[in-house]
Design a protein around this motif. Sequence first.
Motif, PDB file in Angstrom:
ATOM      1  N   LYS A  10     -20.187   6.955  11.612  1.00  0.00           N
ATOM      2  CA  LYS A  10     -21.987   6.607  12.181  1.00  0.00           C
ATOM      3  C   LYS A  10     -21.926   5.779  13.377  1.00  0.00           C
ATOM      4  CE  LYS A  10     -23.594   5.808   7.393  1.00  0.00           C
ATOM      5  NZ  LYS A  10     -24.592   6.020   8.119  1.00  0.00           N
TER       6      LYS A  10
ATOM      7  N   ASP B 183     -25.778  17.312   1.918  1.00  0.00           N
ATOM      8  CA  ASP B 183     -25.151  15.116   2.877  1.00  0.00           C
ATOM      9  C   ASP B 183     -26.757  15.550   3.514  1.00  0.00           C
ATOM     10  OD1 ASP B 183     -22.210  15.078   2.684  1.00  0.00           O
ATOM     11  OD2 ASP B 183     -22.171  16.718   4.290  1.00  0.00           O
TER      12      ASP B 183
ATOM     13  N   GLU C  48     -16.224   8.415   7.141  1.00  0.00           N
ATOM     14  CA  GLU C  48     -18.011   8.445   7.686  1.00  0.00           C
ATOM     15  C   GLU C  48     -18.610   6.810   7.735  1.00  0.00           C
ATOM     16  OE1 GLU C  48     -21.955   8.886   6.678  1.00  0.00           O
ATOM     17  OE2 GLU C  48     -20.334  10.591   6.836  1.00  0.00           O
TER      18      GLU C  48
ATOM     19  N   THR D 179     -21.557  10.571   0.743  1.00  0.00           N
ATOM     20  CA  THR D 179     -21.990  12.030   1.240  1.00  0.00           C
ATOM     21  C   THR D 179     -21.123  12.687  -0.010  1.00  0.00           C
ATOM     22  OG1 THR D 179     -19.242  12.137   1.262  1.00  0.00           O
ATOM     23  CG2 THR D 179     -20.392  11.505   3.894  1.00  0.00           C
TER      24      THR D 179
ATOM     25  N   HIS E 178     -25.290  11.490   7.458  1.00  0.00           N
ATOM     26  CA  HIS E 178     -25.074  11.804   6.093  1.00  0.00           C
ATOM     27  C   HIS E 178     -23.590  13.167   6.607  1.00  0.00           C
ATOM     28  CE1 HIS E 178     -25.577   7.926   3.907  1.00  0.00           C
ATOM     29  NE2 HIS E 178     -26.922   8.655   4.649  1.00  0.00           N
TER      30      HIS E 178
END
Length: 294
Positions: A196, A62, A192, A40, A66
């Motif tokens: 996802k 970003d 992160e 990121t 992301h």
Amino acid sequence: MTSLFETHTDLTVSGGPVRHYQAGGTGPPVLLLHGAMLDTAQGVWRRVAPALAADHRVHLVDLPRHGGSRPWQGVLDDAFYRRFLDELLDALGLPQVAMIGLSMGGGIATGYALDHPERVSSLIAVGPGGIGARRRAQLLTWLFLRAPGAMRLTSRYVARRPELVRKSMLTSLTAGANTRDFEDIVRLAIEEARAKDTHGEPGLDDWQTQAYGPFSMRLNLLPELSRLTVPTLWVRGDQDSLVGADELTAAAAAAPGSRLVTVADAGHIVTYDQPDEFTRLARDFLASTLDPRA
């Protein structure tokens, strides 16, 4: 140091959400592009962006899928990103900008500079992807990437095992747990990974997976670099296990007037391993190539 990331603007670019951060005064503008997977803007540029803001108007985003740039639909491959960058610069009101890209971001920036040299005043590509005709285990990697559901399962697996993220950081950063900001770096990567999974995203970016062919890379910028007219600095960590020295040496030889710098005691993410040295290199290169009146 983190105050830069406490405020942001959410834009719509190419039909999707993009989180934008900025800092600095009236110096020449610079756009920072992070890498793939768990990267990121707040992660890889956490030490670099505030330092560059002393001399430049720094823009960070970003990239799609992301950080705060979610959700996105469709295939986000190299062709997408070349269009995306053009629209991003328009949205930011930047007719021309210096670009610094790491890993996937370096490959994206290099491809864009080939297409639109008039909009890129200077380029720093750090361990860029998209350079070279073949990768290790080319066929096996391609087969895995094409296996139905493999990328989604990878994302879910990593999200549910934060200890794997921490272990990966320990082994990939040259100073391991002694890396500056190590706990914050791990925390952001774990966040992160979970994002996802929450958004049903693949473990690897489309830009990565679509670049692979069974016997050679479908995306290989090396043969095109002879027409790269933008002042370019290639940067590689001396312990980078993802981007080889031969590949970047060939890139520096192919791109007219460009040069390669190898950073000691650094792996693939140079900005984590050696943020101060990288910032020094970047500031010196930008000072030598940019018009301060821009």
